[in-house]
Every structure is written in C-alpha cells, then in structure tokens.
Motif scaffolding. Structure first.
Motif, PDB file in Angstrom:
ATOM      1  N   ARG A 142      -2.957   6.295   1.034  1.00 48.97           N
ATOM      2  CA  ARG A 142      -4.037   7.070   1.657  1.00 48.97           C
ATOM      3  C   ARG A 142      -5.241   7.148   0.724  1.00 48.97           C
ATOM      4  O   ARG A 142      -6.375   7.045   1.144  1.00 48.97           O
ATOM      5  CB  ARG A 142      -3.542   8.471   1.996  1.00 48.97           C
ATOM      6  CG  ARG A 142      -4.590   9.286   2.717  1.00 48.97           C
ATOM      7  CD  ARG A 142      -4.080  10.619   3.098  1.00 48.97           C
ATOM      8  NE  ARG A 142      -3.728  11.358   1.897  1.00 48.97           N
ATOM      9  CZ  ARG A 142      -3.259  12.585   1.905  1.00 48.97           C
ATOM     10  NH1 ARG A 142      -3.066  13.197   3.049  1.00 48.97           N
ATOM     11  NH2 ARG A 142      -2.958  13.182   0.794  1.00 48.97           N
ATOM     12  N   TRP A 143      -4.980   7.278  -0.560  1.00 48.86           N
ATOM     13  CA  TRP A 143      -6.077   7.348  -1.521  1.00 48.86           C
ATOM     14  C   TRP A 143      -6.844   6.031  -1.543  1.00 48.86           C
ATOM     15  O   TRP A 143      -8.072   6.010  -1.527  1.00 48.86           O
ATOM     16  CB  TRP A 143      -5.507   7.679  -2.906  1.00 48.86           C
ATOM     17  CG  TRP A 143      -6.581   7.890  -3.920  1.00 48.86           C
ATOM     18  CD1 TRP A 143      -7.275   9.035  -4.148  1.00 48.86           C
ATOM     19  CD2 TRP A 143      -7.092   6.914  -4.824  1.00 48.86           C
ATOM     20  NE1 TRP A 143      -8.194   8.849  -5.154  1.00 48.86           N
ATOM     21  CE2 TRP A 143      -8.099   7.531  -5.586  1.00 48.86           C
ATOM     22  CE3 TRP A 143      -6.813   5.585  -5.068  1.00 48.86           C
ATOM     23  CZ2 TRP A 143      -8.824   6.881  -6.567  1.00 48.86           C
ATOM     24  CZ3 TRP A 143      -7.522   4.924  -6.055  1.00 48.86           C
ATOM     25  CH2 TRP A 143      -8.521   5.567  -6.792  1.00 48.86           C
ATOM     26  N   TRP A 144      -6.124   4.918  -1.544  1.00 44.05           N
ATOM     27  CA  TRP A 144      -6.771   3.608  -1.601  1.00 44.05           C
ATOM     28  C   TRP A 144      -7.437   3.234  -0.287  1.00 44.05           C
ATOM     29  O   TRP A 144      -8.383   2.436  -0.259  1.00 44.05           O
ATOM     30  CB  TRP A 144      -5.759   2.517  -1.964  1.00 44.05           C
ATOM     31  CG  TRP A 144      -5.418   2.531  -3.421  1.00 44.05           C
ATOM     32  CD1 TRP A 144      -4.280   2.984  -3.982  1.00 44.05           C
ATOM     33  CD2 TRP A 144      -6.250   2.095  -4.495  1.00 44.05           C
ATOM     34  NE1 TRP A 144      -4.332   2.860  -5.344  1.00 44.05           N
ATOM     35  CE2 TRP A 144      -5.542   2.315  -5.693  1.00 44.05           C
ATOM     36  CE3 TRP A 144      -7.532   1.545  -4.572  1.00 44.05           C
ATOM     37  CZ2 TRP A 144      -6.056   1.999  -6.939  1.00 44.05           C
ATOM     38  CZ3 TRP A 144      -8.044   1.235  -5.824  1.00 44.05           C
ATOM     39  CH2 TRP A 144      -7.317   1.459  -6.982  1.00 44.05           C
ATOM     40  N   SER A 145      -6.949   3.755   0.825  1.00 43.06           N
ATOM     41  CA  SER A 145      -7.509   3.376   2.128  1.00 43.06           C
ATOM     42  C   SER A 145      -8.951   3.820   2.285  1.00 43.06           C
ATOM     43  O   SER A 145      -9.681   3.300   3.129  1.00 43.06           O
ATOM     44  CB  SER A 145      -6.652   3.928   3.259  1.00 43.06           C
ATOM     45  OG  SER A 145      -6.741   5.331   3.303  1.00 43.06           O
ATOM     46  N   ARG A 146      -9.400   4.757   1.472  1.00 41.10           N
ATOM     47  CA  ARG A 146     -10.801   5.183   1.531  1.00 41.10           C
ATOM     48  C   ARG A 146     -11.743   4.046   1.143  1.00 41.10           C
ATOM     49  O   ARG A 146     -12.885   4.018   1.530  1.00 41.10           O
ATOM     50  CB  ARG A 146     -11.034   6.371   0.601  1.00 41.10           C
ATOM     51  CG  ARG A 146     -10.422   7.653   1.125  1.00 41.10           C
ATOM     52  CD  ARG A 146     -10.766   8.792   0.224  1.00 41.10           C
ATOM     53  NE  ARG A 146      -9.735   8.827  -0.822  1.00 41.10           N
ATOM     54  CZ  ARG A 146      -9.782   9.612  -1.877  1.00 41.10           C
ATOM     55  NH1 ARG A 146     -10.807  10.402  -2.069  1.00 41.10           N
ATOM     56  NH2 ARG A 146      -8.816   9.618  -2.759  1.00 41.10           N
ATOM     57  N   PHE A 147     -11.215   3.102   0.323  1.00 38.93           N
ATOM     58  CA  PHE A 147     -12.053   2.001  -0.149  1.00 38.93           C
ATOM     59  C   PHE A 147     -12.001   0.788   0.780  1.00 38.93           C
ATOM     60  O   PHE A 147     -12.728  -0.179   0.560  1.00 38.93           O
ATOM     61  CB  PHE A 147     -11.624   1.585  -1.561  1.00 38.93           C
ATOM     62  CG  PHE A 147     -11.744   2.696  -2.556  1.00 38.93           C
ATOM     63  CD1 PHE A 147     -12.993   3.196  -2.920  1.00 38.93           C
ATOM     64  CD2 PHE A 147     -10.621   3.273  -3.111  1.00 38.93           C
ATOM     65  CE1 PHE A 147     -13.103   4.226  -3.836  1.00 38.93           C
ATOM     66  CE2 PHE A 147     -10.724   4.298  -4.021  1.00 38.93           C
ATOM     67  CZ  PHE A 147     -11.972   4.786  -4.385  1.00 38.93           C
ATOM     68  N   THR A 148     -11.127   0.813   1.784  1.00 40.11           N
ATOM     69  CA  THR A 148     -11.020  -0.314   2.717  1.00 40.11           C
ATOM     70  C   THR A 148     -11.120   0.200   4.146  1.00 40.11           C
ATOM     71  O   THR A 148     -10.118   0.314   4.848  1.00 40.11           O
ATOM     72  CB  THR A 148      -9.691  -1.065   2.518  1.00 40.11           C
ATOM     73  OG1 THR A 148      -8.624  -0.120   2.639  1.00 40.11           O
ATOM     74  CG2 THR A 148      -9.629  -1.764   1.198  1.00 40.11           C
ATOM     75  N   PRO A 149     -12.318   0.514   4.592  1.00 46.24           N
ATOM     76  CA  PRO A 149     -12.464   1.011   5.959  1.00 46.24           C
ATOM     77  C   PRO A 149     -12.082  -0.059   6.978  1.00 46.24           C
ATOM     78  O   PRO A 149     -12.234  -1.244   6.748  1.00 46.24           O
ATOM     79  CB  PRO A 149     -13.947   1.373   6.066  1.00 46.24           C
ATOM     80  CG  PRO A 149     -14.619   0.811   4.866  1.00 46.24           C
ATOM     81  CD  PRO A 149     -13.572   0.419   3.882  1.00 46.24           C
ATOM     82  N   GLY A 150     -11.536   0.382   8.091  1.00 47.07           N
ATOM     83  CA  GLY A 150     -11.151  -0.525   9.157  1.00 47.07           C
ATOM     84  C   GLY A 150      -9.718  -1.019   9.053  1.00 47.07           C
ATOM     85  O   GLY A 150      -9.222  -1.659   9.977  1.00 47.07           O
TER      86      GLY A 150
END
Length: 196
Positions: A142-150
């Motif tokens: 979840r933390w890393w998903s902020r950097f990969t939208p979509g």
C-alpha cells in the motif's frame, strides 16, 4: 567430564551388565575348581562373550507434542496474531473479511474441536504464516502503490487472500460439522437399538 559420563553410560549398558553376569558365572566355575589355573581366561572370556551377545543399546524414542499441546501453542500464537492485527490499519472491507476469518479461526481453536493433524497443520499455517504475511504484504505494498498510480489496488489482493483462507477454514468447520452429525446419528442408532 565427558570420559566419566561415557564410563558411567557403559557401566549401565546392557553389554556390561550381561558381560558381568557371565563373568560371575566364570567366578562360580573357578570356585568349584573346574577352571584350574586358567581361571582368569575363563572369567574374562565369559565376560567378553556376554558383552558380545548382549543386544545393542537403543536410543529412546523421540517425543513429539500431541494434538492438545500443539493446539495450546497454536492458541498462544493466535493471541499474538490478534494483538498484531488490532494495530494494523486496514480498509473497512478488508477489516470485515479479516474479522470474519479471525472469528472462525478462534472458534476452531476452542478446546475439543480440532484434533486432526491435517486440520491443525492448515490452521497453524494460516495463523503463523498466511494471515500475517497477507496483512504485512498489504501494508508494505500500500505504501509503494502511491508511487504507481493506475496499478491494481493492494486491497483487492488482500481481500482475495483472506477469502481463500476463509474458504480453507470453512472447509475444516464443515468437516467437523459432518463428523459431529455422523457421531450423533451413530449414537441415536445405538440408543434406539439398545432398547430392543
């Protein structure tokens, strides 16, 4: 110290005890005069023969925890997992699925229900590995998903994992329910036939 413990183990061994018993027979033969001047050879030979024919020492059978002890340990691990899960921030839908799974696992871990080794293994794997790993992976992703939208949201993976784990636990509950129904049916038949 190691030498004295080895000597003590040999003194208590079957080989030494059997050899000593036959050596005493040799002393008895010597006292009757049948051995003559060769008495040391007779006593030593009988001791050696006894030591050679004695069965070898067997190591003790290893003791493994029984189902009750495994269940107690699993229950303690589940309490630790529950404490961890209360601290983790989850979306409401995942929290709901996790609460349902935890409630079901807690019910299965109550004393007197699960004793089958396969069921204990599945529950142990869920408590000690699958649930904590699913939640921890979600938190990290979840933390890393902020950097990969979509990208696919990590919540969907967590919910799918929790649904699969819930399905496994439900299968165990169904097996227990079926076993209890069969047990009740057998007892009913026994009581009815006893009256005849």
């Amino acid at each position: 110290m190691a030498t004295s413990s080895r000597l003590l183990r040999y003194a208590e061994s079957r080989k030494n005890l059997t050899g000593s018993a036959l050596g005493l027979v040799g002393v008895g033969i010597t006292l009757t005069g049948a051995a003559g001047g060769l008495w040391p050879l007779v006593v030593g030979g009988l001791y050696a023969a006894g030591a050679l024919i004695a069965p070898p020492e067997r190591p003790g059978t290893p003791r493994f925890p029984d189902a009750g002890e495994q269940l107690d340990a699993l229950r303690a691990d589940f309490a630790t997992l529950r404490a961890y899960l209360t601290e983790v921030e989850l979306p409401p839908s995942a929290r709901e699925k996790l609460t349902g799974l935890a409630t079901l696992v807690e019910a299965l871990l109550e004393p007197g229900w699960v004793s089958d080794p396969d069921h204990l293994h599945v529950l142990g794997r869920a408590v000690r590995q699958d649930i904590p790993e699913a939640v921890d992976t979600f938190v990290r992703t979840r933390w890393w998903s902020r950097f990969t939208p979509g990208a696919e949201p990590p919540e969907s993976h967590l919910e799918r994992q929790l649904a699969a784990l819930h399905e496994e636990a439900t299968a165990i509950a169904a097996a227990l329910r079926d076993a209890e129904a069969i047990r009740q049916e057998i007892h009913t038949r026994y009581v009815e036939e006893r009256g005849d």
